[in-house]
Design a protein around this motif. Structure first.
Motif, PDB file in Angstrom:
ATOM      1  N   ARG A 190     -10.182 -34.300 -69.990  1.00 41.64           N
ATOM      2  CA  ARG A 190      -9.960 -32.865 -69.829  1.00 41.64           C
ATOM      3  C   ARG A 190     -11.255 -32.139 -69.501  1.00 41.64           C
ATOM      4  N   MET A 218      -7.506 -26.614 -74.332  1.00 41.18           N
ATOM      5  CA  MET A 218      -8.109 -27.799 -73.741  1.00 41.18           C
ATOM      6  C   MET A 218      -8.727 -28.696 -74.807  1.00 41.18           C
ATOM      7  N   ASN A 235     -14.402 -26.165 -61.999  1.00 43.06           N
ATOM      8  CA  ASN A 235     -15.203 -24.941 -62.023  1.00 43.06           C
ATOM      9  C   ASN A 235     -16.605 -25.134 -61.454  1.00 43.06           C
ATOM     10  N   HIS A 241     -12.302 -30.054 -66.151  1.00 47.27           N
ATOM     11  CA  HIS A 241     -12.725 -28.652 -66.258  1.00 47.27           C
ATOM     12  C   HIS A 241     -14.058 -28.425 -65.558  1.00 47.27           C
TER      13      HIS A 241
END
Length: 371
Positions: free
Chosen positions: A177, A122, A185, A181
């Motif tokens: 990104r 990532m 999450n 993420h």
């Protein structure tokens, strides 16, 4: 994950009478991404360090989930932090720096390898996994520090200027990104930054700070369209808001230049502001439209500057004795000295109290709401 509640927190450093953080309150929801935004010395890093436990709280409480954590050590708060100074372990390879918390917790090797691989991909760290921190550039070390924080499973994530050392192209790629993420999450995250573009790109809500005070806490749209005061109005936006002094007279807004001379007038709906009111007005450059149709324009002026920036133009126009900037999403063909019209929609005019700087109205018909 957890909520984070800052209740009237202040910080006074030993030997100082000034408050580095002055009665700041805000509640960050579970899974929310917020940014602490402001110039150097505004109190944002001190706020972050009180949440982390690296600074004591002089007044107020820091509550993480259902726990007041004021007196807990940093290691007892279940917080992951990416430091502005990176704080990497020089004797460990990049791979082991990233995996450090997992190794400490005796996470199975297969899971460590999987999570390290995902986070390194990532953040574009693959080619440097076997290298040591002293041999990395500042931007590379910053990405390793960020990876080491994001790989953890923590209650809250604190990121201190997480991408300040990255080159622009890589920064733009990683912002997207990282935000994906954090959202995927449901990671409750506080980001400290002086870069409003970064704050707007990453955060659900932004806390603008100045001189230890929380000036406004709201969405990026709130800050642009409904700034709570003159500081936020002038701080948010590039180029910044055009600001002028004005007075309600004869049913119009009479606007003055820096010398106090009458410069131009703006139409005013009846009853929008009390007669005789002295105010400050602001107009966002992006809301003003440059027009060749002088007859249909709100204002007329002469072009002083005209900069084409590749995808939009910044046009500086002298109207009376006032200089204002309009931004157009096209190449404006208007040479210096040309007369142009400026269309200023009614909802583009923000009105502020001249005495305390607080917003009175956003648009000449909408009542300002408290921040």
């Amino acid at each position: 994950m957890a909520t984070l509640d800052l209740d009237d927190i202040s910080k006074i450093y030993p030997g100082s009478r000034d408050r580095a953080v002055d009665h700041v309150s805000m509640k960050i929801e579970d899974g929310e991404i917020i940014a602490l935004l402001g110039s150097s010395g505004c109190g944002k890093t001190s706020t972050l360090r009180m949440v982390a436990g690296f600074e004591s709280v002089t007044e107020g409480t820091v509550k993480l989930g259902d726990r007041i954590v004021n007196n807990l050590k940093p290691a007892e708060r279940n917080i992951a932090m990416a430091f502005e100074g990176y704080a990497l372990y020089p004797p460990l390879k990049v791979r082991d720096n990233i995996a450090f918390s997992l190794l400490r917790d005796r996470t199975p090797r297969a899971e460590i390898d999987k999570r390290v691989g995902e986070i390194s991909d990532m953040l574009e760290l693959g080619p440097m996994m076997e290298r040591y921190p002293p041999g990395l550039s500042g931007g590379q070390q910053q990405r390793v520090s960020l990876a080491r924080a994001l790989i953890r499973k923590a209650a809250i994530y604190l990121l201190d200027e997480p991408m300040s050392q990255l080159e622009p192209q890589l920064r733009a790629l990683l912002r997207a990104r990282i935000k994906d993420h954090l959202i995927a999450n449901k990671m409750t995250t506080v980001i400290v930054t002086h870069d409003q573009t970064e704050a707007i790109a990453l955060a659900d809500r932004i806390a603008v700070m100045d001189n230890g005070l929380l000036q406004q806490f709201g969405t990026p749209e709130d800050l642009r369209e409904r700034p709570s005061n003159l500081f936020v109005a002038s701080f948010i936006g590039e180029p910044p808001m055009n600001l002028f002094s004005a007075e309600v007279a004869g049913g119009v807004l009479q606007v003055f230049d820096n010398e106090g001379a009458a410069a131009f007038t703006l139409p005013l709906r009846q009853g929008a502001l009390p007669p005789g009111s002295r105010v400050m007005i602001g107009m966002r450059p992006h809301k003003l439209r440059v027009s060749e149709d002088l007859a249909g324009a709100t204002l007329r002026g002469r072009v002083v500057t005209n900069h084409w920036l590749g995808d939009h133009s910044h046009v500086g126009v002298q109207v009376g004795g006032c200089f204002l900037i309009a931004v157009a999403g096209r190449h404006v063909v208007a040479p210096v000295g040309a007369e142009v019209g400026i269309i200023a929609p009614e909802d583009a005019v923000h009105v502020f109290d001249v005495a305390n700087g607080q917003a009175i109205r956003h648009g000449l018909h909408d009542q300002a709401t408290a921040a």
